[in-house]
Scaffold this active site. Sequence first.
Site, PDB file in Angstrom:
ATOM      1  N   SER A   1      -2.884   2.198   5.729  1.00  0.00           N
ATOM      2  CA  SER A   1      -1.954   1.144   6.176  1.00  0.00           C
ATOM      3  C   SER A   1      -2.205   0.861   7.656  1.00  0.00           C
ATOM      4  CB  SER A   1      -0.521   1.633   5.995  1.00  0.00           C
ATOM      5  OG  SER A   1       0.389   0.782   6.678  1.00  0.00           O
TER       6      SER A   1
ATOM      7  N   TYR B   1       5.882   8.107   7.560  1.00  0.00           N
ATOM      8  CA  TYR B   1       5.064   7.180   6.761  1.00  0.00           C
ATOM      9  C   TYR B   1       3.761   6.866   7.492  1.00  0.00           C
ATOM     10  CZ  TYR B   1       3.254   3.163   4.322  1.00  0.00           C
ATOM     11  OH  TYR B   1       2.399   2.316   3.648  1.00  0.00           O
TER      12      TYR B   1
HETATM   13  P1  NDP Z   1       4.681  -0.571  -4.914  1.00  0.00           P
HETATM   14  O1  NDP Z   1       5.961   0.119  -4.647  1.00  0.00           O
HETATM   15  O2  NDP Z   1       4.713  -1.939  -5.497  1.00  0.00           O
HETATM   16  O3  NDP Z   1       3.728   0.353  -5.794  1.00  0.00           O
HETATM   17  C1  NDP Z   1       3.616   1.723  -5.526  1.00  0.00           C
HETATM   18  C2  NDP Z   1       2.949   2.417  -6.691  1.00  0.00           C
HETATM   19  O4  NDP Z   1       2.826   3.815  -6.371  1.00  0.00           O
HETATM   20  C3  NDP Z   1       3.720   2.298  -7.980  1.00  0.00           C
HETATM   21  O5  NDP Z   1       2.834   1.986  -9.025  1.00  0.00           O
HETATM   22  C4  NDP Z   1       4.309   3.686  -8.183  1.00  0.00           C
HETATM   23  O6  NDP Z   1       4.338   3.987  -9.568  1.00  0.00           O
HETATM   24  C5  NDP Z   1       3.266   4.558  -7.486  1.00  0.00           C
HETATM   25  N1  NDP Z   1       3.806   5.857  -7.092  1.00  0.00           N
HETATM   26  C6  NDP Z   1       4.758   6.130  -6.156  1.00  0.00           C
HETATM   27  N2  NDP Z   1       5.011   7.449  -6.134  1.00  0.00           N
HETATM   28  C7  NDP Z   1       4.205   8.014  -7.077  1.00  0.00           C
HETATM   29  C8  NDP Z   1       4.008   9.337  -7.547  1.00  0.00           C
HETATM   30  N3  NDP Z   1       4.693  10.376  -7.050  1.00  0.00           N
HETATM   31  N4  NDP Z   1       3.094   9.555  -8.530  1.00  0.00           N
HETATM   32  C9  NDP Z   1       2.402   8.537  -9.038  1.00  0.00           C
HETATM   33  N5  NDP Z   1       2.542   7.258  -8.655  1.00  0.00           N
HETATM   34  C10 NDP Z   1       3.440   7.010  -7.684  1.00  0.00           C
HETATM   35  O7  NDP Z   1       3.937  -0.614  -3.487  1.00  0.00           O
HETATM   36  P2  NDP Z   1       2.508  -1.177  -3.029  1.00  0.00           P
HETATM   37  O8  NDP Z   1       1.710  -1.674  -4.161  1.00  0.00           O
HETATM   38  O9  NDP Z   1       2.767  -2.083  -1.891  1.00  0.00           O
HETATM   39  O10 NDP Z   1       1.883   0.150  -2.427  1.00  0.00           O
HETATM   40  C11 NDP Z   1       0.658   0.721  -2.880  1.00  0.00           C
HETATM   41  C12 NDP Z   1       0.047   1.507  -1.739  1.00  0.00           C
HETATM   42  O11 NDP Z   1      -0.235   0.625  -0.652  1.00  0.00           O
HETATM   43  C13 NDP Z   1       0.951   2.592  -1.164  1.00  0.00           C
HETATM   44  O12 NDP Z   1       0.148   3.717  -0.865  1.00  0.00           O
HETATM   45  C14 NDP Z   1       1.499   1.969   0.109  1.00  0.00           C
HETATM   46  O13 NDP Z   1       1.835   2.924   1.076  1.00  0.00           O
HETATM   47  C15 NDP Z   1       0.310   1.141   0.548  1.00  0.00           C
HETATM   48  N6  NDP Z   1       0.606   0.019   1.443  1.00  0.00           N
HETATM   49  C16 NDP Z   1       1.526  -0.960   1.129  1.00  0.00           C
HETATM   50  C17 NDP Z   1       1.740  -2.015   1.992  1.00  0.00           C
HETATM   51  C18 NDP Z   1       2.756  -3.083   1.748  1.00  0.00           C
HETATM   52  O14 NDP Z   1       3.184  -3.744   2.718  1.00  0.00           O
HETATM   53  N7  NDP Z   1       3.148  -3.340   0.514  1.00  0.00           N
HETATM   54  C19 NDP Z   1       0.941  -2.153   3.218  1.00  0.00           C
HETATM   55  C20 NDP Z   1       0.042  -1.069   3.467  1.00  0.00           C
HETATM   56  C21 NDP Z   1      -0.146  -0.055   2.584  1.00  0.00           C
HETATM   57  P3  NDP Z   1       5.509   4.776 -10.330  1.00  0.00           P
HETATM   58  O15 NDP Z   1       6.779   4.546  -9.568  1.00  0.00           O
HETATM   59  O16 NDP Z   1       5.513   4.181 -11.702  1.00  0.00           O
HETATM   60  O17 NDP Z   1       5.042   6.185 -10.318  1.00  0.00           O
HETATM   61  C1  8X3 Z   2       3.013  -0.966   4.856  1.00  0.00           C
HETATM   62  C2  8X3 Z   2       2.876  -1.975   5.950  1.00  0.00           C
HETATM   63  O1  8X3 Z   2       3.799  -2.759   8.168  1.00  0.00           O
HETATM   64  O2  8X3 Z   2       5.400  -1.812   6.574  1.00  0.00           O
HETATM   65  O3  8X3 Z   2       2.175   0.113   5.028  1.00  0.00           O
HETATM   66  O4  8X3 Z   2       3.845  -0.387   7.758  1.00  0.00           O
HETATM   67  S1  8X3 Z   2       4.026  -1.705   7.160  1.00  0.00           S
END
Ligand code: NDP
Ligand code: 8X3
Length: 252
Positions: A139, A152
């Site tokens: 991120s 985070y």
């Molecule tokens: P979502 O919340 O839409 O998706 C997160 C996914 O992670 C879900 O499919 C969830 O599945 C899974 N997950 C969470 N905890 C667990 C666990 N313990 N075991 C297995 N699966 C898990 O978020 P995003 O798609 O946005 O996030 C995906 C990744 O991208 C993350 O690592 C996040 O930190 C990163 N990210 C997101 C950003 C944003 O602004 N959206 C920006 C930068 C990075 P389930 O609950 O079914 O297990």
């Molecule tokens: C998710 C993006 O800007 O909320 O990793 O940290 S931000």
Amino acid sequence: MSKIVFITGATSGFGRAAARRFAADGWSLVLTGRRMERLQELQDDLGRQVPVHIAALDVRDAEAVQQVVAELPEGFRQVHALINNAGLALAPQAAQQVDLADWHTMIDTNIKGLVNVTHALLPTLIASGRGASIVNLGSVAGQWPYPGSHVYGASKAFVQQFSYNLRCDLQGTGVRVTDIAPGMAETEFTLVRTKGDQAASDRLYRGTEPLSAEDIAEQIFYVASLPEHININRLEVMPTRQAWSPFAVDRD
Ligand code: NDP
Ligand code: 8X3
């Protein structure tokens, strides 16, 4: 034979969009996440296009991770790309107001979970050899500090350094490693971070143009399908309408 991609957190956001993107290119899919009904929906949908194996998996459970990898059925074993996407942020408040349990959940998922899956699949990826990929979802928070990011952001700094260090050890195996570092993207991320506050999530994305899950899925697919001699080390992607702020100064 089609290549196989193993995606964690395929039930939502980037992971689900990545499943669709790889399917569109004919890859076989191993889709994991905790919510089985969502995995089932994806299998029903994408299974019409490509072979799809689903497994309910909490990445925090190292034994379960090993079991899912050991029990991959014929046709899904020789994984070519691992997308370490499962992760979450919790507690957007200042560090001093946060429950310790929320910090632990982020560490257990974003750090230990990612390490669990990587460790379990490394032998397979090395056997796949030249052109295999590990794509880790870091991120912008892993590089740039902001209030309320505390554990985070620190967990995503781990993802960046672990990715670089893995590259050193995998030198000579042909396995590539990339840290993709997205900025603001509209998924269920903020709903999870605020523990279900849909209004807060809507407010964050209103009036601007965040990245979409599909935007990041395209980047994930891109780095995993580059020619074998190219490794993108880190790919930081922000919406055009997001940038940095001035330093905060505490004044009398
Ligand atoms: P979502 O919340 O839409 O998706 C997160 C996914 O992670 C879900 O499919 C969830 O599945 C899974 N997950 C969470 N905890 C667990 C666990 N313990 N075991 C297995 N699966 C898990 O978020 P995003 O798609 O946005 O996030 C995906 C990744 O991208 C993350 O690592 C996040 O930190 C990163 N990210 C997101 C950003 C944003 O602004 N959206 C920006 C930068 C990075 P389930 O609950 O079914 O297990
Ligand atoms: C998710 C993006 O800007 O909320 O990793 O940290 S931000």
